[in-house]
Write a protein that holds these residues in place. Structure first.
Motif, mmCIF file in Angstrom:
data_model
loop_
_atom_site.group_PDB
_atom_site.id
_atom_site.type_symbol
_atom_site.label_atom_id
_atom_site.label_comp_id
_atom_site.label_asym_id
_atom_site.label_seq_id
_atom_site.Cartn_x
_atom_site.Cartn_y
_atom_site.Cartn_z
ATOM 1 N N PRO A 152 0.842 -1.207 0.000
ATOM 2 C CA PRO A 152 0.000 0.000 0.000
ATOM 3 C C PRO A 152 0.873 1.252 0.000
ATOM 4 C CG PRO A 152 -0.008 -1.027 2.158
ATOM 5 C CD PRO A 152 0.736 -1.956 1.241
ATOM 6 N N PRO A 153 0.344 2.364 -0.499
ATOM 7 C CA PRO A 153 1.136 3.592 -0.514
ATOM 8 C C PRO A 153 1.412 4.091 0.900
ATOM 9 C CG PRO A 153 -1.115 4.041 -1.204
ATOM 10 C CD PRO A 153 -0.982 2.553 -1.072
ATOM 11 N N HIS A 154 2.509 4.811 1.035
ATOM 12 C CA HIS A 154 2.915 5.350 2.334
ATOM 13 C C HIS A 154 1.929 6.420 2.783
ATOM 14 C CE1 HIS A 154 5.606 6.367 5.566
ATOM 15 N NE2 HIS A 154 5.570 7.636 5.211
ATOM 16 N N ARG A 155 1.427 6.286 4.005
ATOM 17 C CA ARG A 155 0.461 7.254 4.532
ATOM 18 C C ARG A 155 1.195 8.437 5.148
ATOM 19 N NH1 ARG A 155 -3.574 4.136 8.299
ATOM 20 N NH2 ARG A 155 -4.085 6.295 8.750
#
Length: 107
Positions: free
Chosen positions: A35-38
């Motif tokens: 998942p993309p970095h939050r």
């Protein structure tokens, strides 16, 4: 439990395997599926800082140490309240400097 050292394990693994294991694109596929970095939300930190400053200011509002120390410090007199105020300001500055350097190293 074994008591062999890391060096012995490294030597054993180097003798047993000739080189790196081919991943055949596994790493690239895995990186694409992550998942993309939050982003971090900054408002809880700043609201906590403001609440702490407000609570500290309210608790010291009627304290004679703060008023006497500030008055003596501005006059250039070295009284016990002025020295306590100076030490507190120095300590907070050093802690803020240490914290910012620790945060910079973490990134």
């Amino acid at each position: 439990m074994s008591h062999t050292s890391d060096d012995e394990l490294d030597a054993l693994l180097r003798r047993s395997f000739d080189g790196p294991v081919p991943d055949e694109g596994f790493s690239e596929k895995l990186m694409q599926r992550l998942p993309p970095h939050r982003r971090r939300i900054a408002w809880p930190l700043w609201s906590g800082v403001l609440a702490g400053v407000g609570a500290g200011g309210l608790s010291l509002l009627r304290a004679p140490l703060l008023g006497d120390g500030l008055r003596d410090w501005l006059r250039g007199e070295w009284s016990a309240p002025a020295v306590a105020l100076l030490l507190a300001a120095t300590g907070m500055s050093l802690l803020a400097c240490w914290w910012s350097m620790a945060e910079a190293d973490a990134r």
